[in-house]
Write a protein that holds these residues in place. Structure first.
Motif, PDB file in Angstrom:
ATOM      1  N   PRO A   2     -42.595  -5.392  -0.064  1.00 36.76           N
ATOM      2  CA  PRO A   2     -43.446  -5.037  -1.153  1.00 36.76           C
ATOM      3  C   PRO A   2     -44.590  -5.379  -0.818  1.00 36.76           C
ATOM      4  O   PRO A   2     -45.046  -3.846  -1.670  1.00 36.76           O
ATOM      5  CB  PRO A   2     -43.337  -6.403  -2.209  1.00 36.76           C
ATOM      6  CG  PRO A   2     -41.944  -7.325  -1.559  1.00 36.76           C
ATOM      7  CD  PRO A   2     -42.063  -6.822  -0.122  1.00 36.76           C
ATOM      8  N   GLN A   3     -45.721  -5.577  -0.150  1.00 36.28           N
ATOM      9  CA  GLN A   3     -46.436  -5.319   0.038  1.00 36.28           C
ATOM     10  C   GLN A   3     -46.434  -3.954   0.789  1.00 36.28           C
ATOM     11  O   GLN A   3     -47.858  -3.218   0.842  1.00 36.28           O
ATOM     12  CB  GLN A   3     -46.962  -6.448   1.048  1.00 36.28           C
ATOM     13  CG  GLN A   3     -47.437  -7.471   0.185  1.00 36.28           C
ATOM     14  CD  GLN A   3     -48.103  -8.549   1.642  1.00 36.28           C
ATOM     15  OE1 GLN A   3     -48.840  -8.615   1.871  1.00 36.28           O
ATOM     16  NE2 GLN A   3     -47.466 -10.066   1.515  1.00 36.28           N
ATOM     17  N   ILE A   4     -45.882  -3.774   1.595  1.00 36.20           N
ATOM     18  CA  ILE A   4     -46.178  -2.504   2.779  1.00 36.20           C
ATOM     19  C   ILE A   4     -45.688  -1.564   2.012  1.00 36.20           C
ATOM     20  O   ILE A   4     -46.453  -0.102   1.268  1.00 36.20           O
ATOM     21  CB  ILE A   4     -44.700  -2.531   3.309  1.00 36.20           C
ATOM     22  CG1 ILE A   4     -45.313  -3.260   4.721  1.00 36.20           C
ATOM     23  CG2 ILE A   4     -45.045  -0.971   4.242  1.00 36.20           C
ATOM     24  CD1 ILE A   4     -44.209  -3.579   5.877  1.00 36.20           C
ATOM     25  N   SER A   5     -45.299  -1.431   0.539  1.00 36.22           N
ATOM     26  CA  SER A   5     -44.446  -0.290   0.019  1.00 36.22           C
ATOM     27  C   SER A   5     -45.568   0.256  -1.369  1.00 36.22           C
ATOM     28  O   SER A   5     -46.210   1.661  -1.450  1.00 36.22           O
ATOM     29  CB  SER A   5     -42.841  -0.083  -1.524  1.00 36.22           C
ATOM     30  OG  SER A   5     -42.059  -0.732  -0.574  1.00 36.22           O
ATOM     31  N   ALA A   6     -46.505  -1.236  -1.086  1.00 39.08           N
ATOM     32  CA  ALA A   6     -47.426  -0.881  -2.214  1.00 39.08           C
ATOM     33  C   ALA A   6     -48.444   0.137  -1.519  1.00 39.08           C
ATOM     34  O   ALA A   6     -49.259   0.518  -2.040  1.00 39.08           O
ATOM     35  CB  ALA A   6     -48.129  -2.468  -2.746  1.00 39.08           C
ATOM     36  N   LEU A   7     -48.704  -0.615  -0.119  1.00 37.07           N
ATOM     37  CA  LEU A   7     -50.177   0.179   0.983  1.00 37.07           C
ATOM     38  C   LEU A   7     -49.541   1.446   0.573  1.00 37.07           C
ATOM     39  O   LEU A   7     -50.094   2.367   1.326  1.00 37.07           O
ATOM     40  CB  LEU A   7     -50.068  -0.233   1.573  1.00 37.07           C
ATOM     41  CG  LEU A   7     -51.238  -2.013   2.483  1.00 37.07           C
ATOM     42  CD1 LEU A   7     -50.865  -2.534   2.971  1.00 37.07           C
ATOM     43  CD2 LEU A   7     -52.490  -1.415   1.563  1.00 37.07           C
ATOM     44  N   THR A   8     -48.675   2.094   1.120  1.00 33.96           N
ATOM     45  CA  THR A   8     -47.760   3.209   1.481  1.00 33.96           C
ATOM     46  C   THR A   8     -47.742   4.274   0.406  1.00 33.96           C
ATOM     47  O   THR A   8     -46.637   5.578   0.102  1.00 33.96           O
ATOM     48  CB  THR A   8     -46.521   3.215   2.122  1.00 33.96           C
ATOM     49  OG1 THR A   8     -45.476   2.847   1.699  1.00 33.96           O
ATOM     50  CG2 THR A   8     -47.223   2.461   3.789  1.00 33.96           C
ATOM     51  N   GLY A   9     -47.551   3.028  -0.888  1.00 32.79           N
ATOM     52  CA  GLY A   9     -46.786   4.203  -1.822  1.00 32.79           C
ATOM     53  C   GLY A   9     -46.009   4.626  -2.467  1.00 32.79           C
ATOM     54  O   GLY A   9     -45.093   5.908  -2.931  1.00 32.79           O
ATOM     55  N   SER A  10     -44.317   4.297  -0.743  1.00 30.79           N
ATOM     56  CA  SER A  10     -43.864   4.991  -1.042  1.00 30.79           C
ATOM     57  C   SER A  10     -42.585   3.535  -1.450  1.00 30.79           C
ATOM     58  O   SER A  10     -42.895   2.531  -0.307  1.00 30.79           O
ATOM     59  CB  SER A  10     -42.937   5.623   0.110  1.00 30.79           C
ATOM     60  OG  SER A  10     -42.867   4.876   1.147  1.00 30.79           O
ATOM     61  N   ILE A  11     -40.965   3.575  -1.306  1.00 30.67           N
ATOM     62  CA  ILE A  11     -39.833   2.724  -1.109  1.00 30.67           C
ATOM     63  C   ILE A  11     -39.898   2.681   0.749  1.00 30.67           C
ATOM     64  O   ILE A  11     -39.244   3.019   0.981  1.00 30.67           O
ATOM     65  CB  ILE A  11     -38.883   3.100  -2.030  1.00 30.67           C
ATOM     66  CG1 ILE A  11     -39.186   2.904  -3.421  1.00 30.67           C
ATOM     67  CG2 ILE A  11     -37.809   1.586  -1.961  1.00 30.67           C
ATOM     68  CD1 ILE A  11     -38.379   3.110  -4.352  1.00 30.67           C
ATOM     69  N   CYS A  12     -39.820   1.245   1.088  1.00 29.51           N
ATOM     70  CA  CYS A  12     -39.377   1.044   2.324  1.00 29.51           C
ATOM     71  C   CYS A  12     -38.302   0.144   2.591  1.00 29.51           C
ATOM     72  O   CYS A  12     -38.794  -0.964   1.410  1.00 29.51           O
ATOM     73  CB  CYS A  12     -40.418   0.251   2.921  1.00 29.51           C
ATOM     74  SG  CYS A  12     -42.081   1.514   3.031  1.00 29.51           S
ATOM     75  N   ARG A  13     -37.316  -0.004   3.112  1.00 27.71           N
ATOM     76  CA  ARG A  13     -36.625  -0.554   3.671  1.00 27.71           C
ATOM     77  C   ARG A  13     -36.074  -0.563   4.961  1.00 27.71           C
ATOM     78  O   ARG A  13     -37.395   0.034   5.824  1.00 27.71           O
ATOM     79  CB  ARG A  13     -35.343  -0.049   3.418  1.00 27.71           C
ATOM     80  CG  ARG A  13     -35.051   0.471   1.379  1.00 27.71           C
ATOM     81  CD  ARG A  13     -33.689   1.027   1.048  1.00 27.71           C
ATOM     82  NE  ARG A  13     -33.704   0.730  -0.206  1.00 27.71           N
ATOM     83  CZ  ARG A  13     -33.547   2.268  -0.429  1.00 27.71           C
ATOM     84  NH1 ARG A  13     -34.580   3.450  -0.326  1.00 27.71           N
ATOM     85  NH2 ARG A  13     -33.986   2.170  -2.366  1.00 27.71           N
TER      86      ARG A  13
END
Length: 235
Positions: free
Chosen positions: A31-42
């Motif tokens: 969730p933190q990585i997605s917030a930083l990058t502005g994209s959904i990460c899996r």
């Protein structure tokens, strides 16, 4: 976890942390990585390929007259597995040569000593009490002390920068005398030392003056060794 000046996400793990714990912690940070990058990460997972050790300077033996070269090498590798098993608590799942037959026969030792890769399904433990798995160790093979070191998986499509071949990291490259090859022109220098010889040329390397040479497929003038459009790279 931190974000670099260039925007990359940097995650620092504990030394020799288990892959399962790393994956679990990264999933918690998604969730933190997605917030930083502005994209959904899996996260993605790959098939476990085993624990491999590279063993240097293993002695070989001349082939008899009753066996073919392939039969001799297969029997040698099977015997080598038993030799390795005497150093570890369990035999390796696979044993193979690091380099192909042509490279072995043209090596400095003319094939009398070879490097092999032993792969285990689980972390090997040493038969000698008190010994624990290590990054570098010594195994007794055919009454000779052979240095062994743990190998870490690299991306299957990596082209290594010294010999411009697949299959091994640059620091254990066994190319003849470790003479480098340029990934752009094929000369005897590293690609990062490649320079245009035309005076006043300020183009980005490789410039239009460079005659491109691909070490993977052997073509000249079309593309260089790091080009992902190379048919051998794609294969």
């Amino acid at each position: 976890m931190r974000q670099s000046k260039k925007g990359s996400i940097v995650i620092t793990t504990a030394l020799r942390a288990a892959a399962s714990s790393i994956k679990a912690n990264i999933e918690a940070l998604l969730p933190q990585i997605s917030a930083l990058t502005g994209s959904i990460c899996r996260t993605t997972s790959e098939r476990h390929s085993g624990i491999a050790f590279l063993v240097h300077a293993v002695p070989t033996f001349e082939r008899g007259t009753t066996k073919t070269q392939d039969q001799h090498e297969q029997e040698y590798l099977e015997n080598l597995g038993r030799q390795i098993a005497a150093n570890t608590a369990a035999p390796p799942s696979t044993v193979k040569f690091l380099r192909n037959r042509e490279h072995r026969e043209t090596s400095k030792s003319k094939g009398s000593f070879v490097a092999i890769v032993a792969t285990f399904d689980q972390e090997p433990t040493f038969a000698i009490p008190g010994r624990i798995p290590a990054e570098r160790t010594t195994w007794r093979i055919y009454n000779r002390s052979c240095k062994a070191e743990r190998m870490y998986a690299n991306h299957k499509n990596s082209v290594y920068k010294n010999c411009l071949e697949f299959g091994h990291p640059t620091d254990v490259c066994m190319a003849s005398n470790k003479v480098p090859k340029c990934g752009y022109c094929g000369g005897t220098h590293n690609h990062f030392n490649h320079k245009c010889t035309v005076p006043g040329c300020n183009e980005k390397t490789p410039c239009h003056h460079t005659v491109l040479n691909c070490n993977l497929c052997g073509t000249t003038g079309d593309h260089y060794s790091f080009d992902r459009n190379c048919p051998i790279y794609k294969a």
